[in-house]
Design an enzyme around this catalytic site. Structure first.
Site, short mmCIF file in Angstrom:
data_model
loop_
_atom_site.label_atom_id
_atom_site.label_comp_id
_atom_site.label_asym_id
_atom_site.label_seq_id
_atom_site.Cartn_x
_atom_site.Cartn_y
_atom_site.Cartn_z
N CYS A 113 -78.21 35.39 -0.33
CA CYS A 113 -78.55 36.61 -1.18
C CYS A 113 -79.70 36.32 -2.01
O CYS A 113 -80.32 37.24 -2.80
CB CYS A 113 -77.50 37.33 -1.94
SG CYS A 113 -75.95 37.94 -0.88
N HIS A 249 -79.97 41.19 -8.27
CA HIS A 249 -79.38 41.29 -7.07
C HIS A 249 -78.40 42.07 -7.19
O HIS A 249 -77.63 42.13 -8.10
CB HIS A 249 -79.00 39.74 -6.58
CG HIS A 249 -78.17 39.99 -5.40
ND1 HIS A 249 -78.67 40.59 -4.33
CD2 HIS A 249 -76.90 39.30 -5.02
CE1 HIS A 249 -77.74 40.59 -3.22
NE2 HIS A 249 -76.51 39.88 -3.83
N ASN A 279 -74.64 45.88 -0.98
CA ASN A 279 -75.12 44.68 -1.27
C ASN A 279 -76.08 44.42 -0.04
O ASN A 279 -75.42 44.04 1.03
CB ASN A 279 -74.08 43.55 -1.33
CG ASN A 279 -74.59 42.03 -1.34
OD1 ASN A 279 -75.79 41.87 -1.27
ND2 ASN A 279 -73.75 41.14 -2.01
N1 COA Z 1 -59.88 48.82 -0.99
C1 COA Z 1 -58.51 48.63 -1.56
N2 COA Z 1 -57.90 47.73 -2.04
C2 COA Z 1 -58.63 46.35 -1.74
C3 COA Z 1 -59.74 46.52 -1.09
C4 COA Z 1 -60.21 47.72 -0.64
N3 COA Z 1 -61.54 47.56 -0.10
N4 COA Z 1 -60.28 45.26 -1.10
C5 COA Z 1 -59.22 44.25 -1.65
N5 COA Z 1 -58.37 45.21 -2.11
C6 COA Z 1 -57.04 44.76 -2.66
C7 COA Z 1 -56.63 43.40 -2.51
O1 COA Z 1 -56.01 43.29 -1.05
C8 COA Z 1 -55.67 43.03 -3.27
O2 COA Z 1 -54.15 43.72 -3.39
P1 COA Z 1 -52.92 42.91 -3.63
O3 COA Z 1 -52.98 42.88 -5.23
O4 COA Z 1 -51.90 43.75 -3.06
O5 COA Z 1 -53.31 41.41 -2.97
C9 COA Z 1 -56.09 43.98 -4.53
O6 COA Z 1 -57.16 45.01 -4.14
C10 COA Z 1 -56.96 43.23 -5.70
O7 COA Z 1 -57.78 42.45 -5.04
P2 COA Z 1 -58.86 41.54 -5.86
O8 COA Z 1 -59.48 40.62 -4.73
O9 COA Z 1 -57.94 40.84 -6.75
O10 COA Z 1 -59.68 42.67 -6.49
P3 COA Z 1 -61.13 42.23 -7.53
O11 COA Z 1 -60.88 43.00 -8.45
O12 COA Z 1 -61.35 40.72 -7.57
O13 COA Z 1 -62.23 42.87 -6.62
C11 COA Z 1 -64.09 42.16 -5.42
C12 COA Z 1 -62.61 42.53 -5.28
C13 COA Z 1 -64.40 41.58 -4.06
C14 COA Z 1 -64.82 43.64 -5.42
C15 COA Z 1 -64.60 41.37 -6.49
O14 COA Z 1 -63.80 40.12 -6.26
C16 COA Z 1 -66.06 40.87 -6.22
O15 COA Z 1 -66.76 41.80 -6.21
N6 COA Z 1 -66.38 39.50 -6.05
C17 COA Z 1 -67.68 39.14 -5.70
C18 COA Z 1 -68.10 39.56 -4.41
C19 COA Z 1 -69.46 39.53 -4.24
O16 COA Z 1 -70.32 39.74 -5.27
N7 COA Z 1 -70.08 38.68 -3.20
C20 COA Z 1 -71.44 38.63 -2.95
C21 COA Z 1 -72.18 37.67 -3.73
S1 COA Z 1 -73.80 37.49 -3.46
#
Ligand code: COA
Length: 322
Positions: A113, A249, A279
């Site tokens: 990215c 980004h 993204n």
């Molecule tokens: N829809 C519904 N539930 C979802 C889901 C979706 N699309 N994706 C994950 N979940 C669930 C998980 O399974 C988890 O359930 P559980 O508690 O029963 O296990 C719950 O939601 C929480 O998951 P978690 O990963 O802790 O959520 P989060 O608040 O950290 O959000 C992201 C997840 C991916 C949105 C966040 O971590 C994030 O944005 N990370 C950075 C990603 C990024 O920017 N990547 C590219 C960088 S260039």
């Protein structure tokens, strides 16, 4: 002092739009979950016959038109992409061919990215040292080809698109500073675990997809981006209040909000496209820049900080006057 200056920008988004409601039909998710955790509402998806060079070419044409240059003037092409058409020829040469221009160096930079910021930084060096007089810099991706559409943790995040800029030398600023960084110790936190020299037979079979430790990526991204954004201003003796725009980004609204907060920047001074584009990896910054310029928010002479973070991890900032 010679600066490189953006003369024109362009973007291209594939016509197919996939909303969060469309995703509800594919995986166990909800519009509410995606919006509140990521800020994404919709994303564009490349058609089956659209490759990265196709969408990069469209963005390049727009940038050339908006810069008012003759395509024959282009003497350098640098493309940030992680989703090239082929292993080789590189996407830069494919776009060069589509533009009908010949002879100038053309290559791709692979930094996930952060690809556009890396590409822009490379082109900036060419211009500043007299190695190029008119550079075409592109960020183009079809990230959705790397997605496992059964994995709700990742498939809701990404989209396809391309952005491009034309960079020329100028006695007026211009790009003031580029800072790049990387730390391969984080290689396992965000990856597509296959390529020509590893797990090649698994590519495109549906056996594997993009893998991400979301929480860890989030934590390191917020910390790193906050630090590098502040460092970029300090290194250039610029006060936070002087900044007109943050063009980040567009990975996640919450990451962007955290960076804006570190810079004491109200969210109104941030160009946000994550809601409409998702993204788009290397494409997100040049597309956001083009959106801000086209709708008249970003004006000539204003001070802009671009910042990116991606798999590797890689990161980078570009501080410039538009
Ligand atoms: N829809 C519904 N539930 C979802 C889901 C979706 N699309 N994706 C994950 N979940 C669930 C998980 O399974 C988890 O359930 P559980 O508690 O029963 O296990 C719950 O939601 C929480 O998951 P978690 O990963 O802790 O959520 P989060 O608040 O950290 O959000 C992201 C997840 C991916 C949105 C966040 O971590 C994030 O944005 N990370 C950075 C990603 C990024 O920017 N990547 C590219 C960088 S260039």
């Amino acid at each position: 002092m010679i600066y490189s200056r953006i003369e024109g920008t362009g973007r291209y988004l594939p016509s197919k739009v996939m909303t969060n409601f469309d995703l509800e039909k594919i995986v166990d998710t909800s519009d509410e979950w995606i919006r509140t955790r990521t800020g994404v509402e919709r994303r564009h998806i490349a058609a089956d016959d659209q490759a990265t060079s196709d969408i990069g070419f469209e963005a390049a044409k727009e940038a050339i038109k908006n810069a008012g240059i003759d395509k024959e003037d282009i003497d350098l092409i640098v493309v940030g992409t992680t989703t090239p058409d082929y292993v080789f020829p590189n996407v830069g040469t494919l776009i060069q061919d589509r533009l009908g221009i010949h002879g100038c160096p053309a290559f791709s930079v692979e930094a996930a990215c952060s690809g556009f910021v890396y590409a822009l930084s490379v082109a900036d060096k060419f211009i500043k040292t007299g190695g190029a007089k008119c550079a075409l810099v592109i960020g183009a991706e079809v990230m959705t080809r790397l997605i496992d559409w059964g994995d709700r943790n990742t498939c809701v995040l990404f989209g396809d698109g391309a952005g491009a800029v034309i960079l020329k030398p100028s006695s007026e600023a211009g790009i003031l500073d580029c800072n790049l960084g990387a730390d391969g110790k984080y290689k396992d936190l965000l990856l597509y675990p296959a390529g020509p020299s590893k797990n090649f037979h698994k590519m495109g079979t549906g056996e594997i997809g993009l893998e991400m430790s979301g929480n860890d990526v989030f934590r390191v991204a917020v910390k790193t981006l906050g630090n590098v954004a502040e460092e970029a201003l300090i290194a250039n003796n610029i006060d936070k209040q002087e900044l007109d725009w943050l063009v980040p980004h567009q990975a996640n609204l919450r990451i962007i909000q955290a960076t804006a907060k570190r810079l004491d920047l109200p969210i109104e001074k941030v160009i946000l496209t994550v809601q409409d584009h998702g993204n788009t990896s290397s494409a997100s910054i040049p597309m956001a820049l083009d959106v801000g310029i086209r709708d008249g928010r970003i004006q000539r002479g204003q001070l802009i900080l671009m910042e990116a973070f991606g798999g590797g991890f890689t990161w980078g900032t570009v501080l410039m006057r538009y």
